[in-house]
Design a protein around this motif. Structure first.
Motif, mmCIF file in Angstrom:
data_model
loop_
_atom_site.group_PDB
_atom_site.id
_atom_site.type_symbol
_atom_site.label_atom_id
_atom_site.label_comp_id
_atom_site.label_asym_id
_atom_site.label_seq_id
_atom_site.Cartn_x
_atom_site.Cartn_y
_atom_site.Cartn_z
ATOM 1 N N LEU A 221 0.831 -1.207 0.000
ATOM 2 C CA LEU A 221 0.000 0.000 0.000
ATOM 3 C C LEU A 221 0.869 1.263 0.000
ATOM 4 O O LEU A 221 0.585 2.229 -0.721
ATOM 5 C CB LEU A 221 -0.927 -0.007 1.209
ATOM 6 N N GLY A 222 1.944 1.253 0.787
ATOM 7 C CA GLY A 222 2.861 2.390 0.787
ATOM 8 C C GLY A 222 3.534 2.588 -0.560
ATOM 9 O O GLY A 222 3.705 3.716 -1.021
ATOM 10 N N GLY A 223 3.903 1.492 -1.212
ATOM 11 C CA GLY A 223 4.474 1.587 -2.560
ATOM 12 C C GLY A 223 3.468 2.095 -3.574
ATOM 13 O O GLY A 223 3.811 2.853 -4.490
ATOM 14 N N LEU B 66 6.187 -1.941 -6.371
ATOM 15 C CA LEU B 66 5.280 -2.685 -5.496
ATOM 16 C C LEU B 66 5.956 -3.917 -4.896
ATOM 17 O O LEU B 66 5.771 -4.224 -3.715
ATOM 18 C CB LEU B 66 4.027 -3.093 -6.261
ATOM 19 N N VAL B 67 6.761 -4.607 -5.705
ATOM 20 C CA VAL B 67 7.474 -5.781 -5.207
ATOM 21 C C VAL B 67 8.480 -5.383 -4.136
ATOM 22 O O VAL B 67 8.550 -5.982 -3.054
ATOM 23 C CB VAL B 67 8.159 -6.513 -6.380
ATOM 24 N N ASN B 68 9.271 -4.361 -4.414
ATOM 25 C CA ASN B 68 10.278 -3.923 -3.440
ATOM 26 C C ASN B 68 9.649 -3.365 -2.172
ATOM 27 O O ASN B 68 10.168 -3.563 -1.072
ATOM 28 C CB ASN B 68 11.197 -2.875 -4.068
ATOM 29 N N LEU C 227 0.478 -2.668 10.179
ATOM 30 C CA LEU C 227 0.095 -2.029 8.927
ATOM 31 C C LEU C 227 0.801 -0.692 8.770
ATOM 32 O O LEU C 227 1.283 -0.357 7.675
ATOM 33 C CB LEU C 227 -1.423 -1.854 8.884
ATOM 34 N N CYS C 228 0.912 0.078 9.838
ATOM 35 C CA CYS C 228 1.600 1.373 9.777
ATOM 36 C C CYS C 228 3.094 1.205 9.527
ATOM 37 O O CYS C 228 3.684 1.946 8.732
ATOM 38 C CB CYS C 228 1.382 2.152 11.065
ATOM 39 N N GLY D 158 7.248 0.831 3.140
ATOM 40 C CA GLY D 158 6.969 0.756 1.714
ATOM 41 C C GLY D 158 6.962 2.094 1.016
ATOM 42 O O GLY D 158 7.303 2.199 -0.156
ATOM 43 N N PHE D 159 6.587 3.120 1.740
ATOM 44 C CA PHE D 159 6.549 4.445 1.128
ATOM 45 C C PHE D 159 7.938 5.037 0.960
ATOM 46 O O PHE D 159 8.224 5.718 -0.019
ATOM 47 C CB PHE D 159 5.686 5.388 1.970
#
Length: 100
Positions: free
Chosen positions: A46-48, A64-66, A88-89, A95-96
């Motif tokens: 989600l962050g990606g 998205l994969v990374n 999740l956070c 990811g972001f």
């Protein structure tokens, strides 16, 4: 992409099997670890996704994969003490802020 799924499945063995091998009745802890691992991976993806929507002209599968893998890496050390919301956070932040 296939390698990411292999690593993702392996992460369950790495996180959850540890609780089963150390504790005699660690089924609930193993379930919590598996759930937190899943939440962090989803948060990383989600962050990606948010990163791609803000800073890229189109959605990139590599990002998205990374970012999914970075969510898994970020939750590994604190998987047993994190709640599902914090997992999740943690995954979303990891990811972001990944640089592909």
């Amino acid at each position: 992409v296939m390698g990411m799924f292999v690593l993702w499945v392996s992460w369950y063995a790495f996180n959850s099997a540890f609780a089963l091998s150390i504790l005699k009745s660690g089924e609930l802890l193993a379930a919590l670890l598996a759930w937190n691992t899943s939440m962090a991976a989803v948060g990383g993806c989600l962050g990606g996704f948010i990163f791609c929507m803000l800073f890229r002209p189109h959605l990139e599968v590599g990002v998205l994969v990374n970012s999914t893998l970075s969510g898994l890496v970020a939750i590994t050390s604190c998987c047993d003490v994190a709640t599902s919301r914090s997992s999740l956070c943690i995954g979303s932040i990891a990811g972001f802020f990944i640089y592909p």
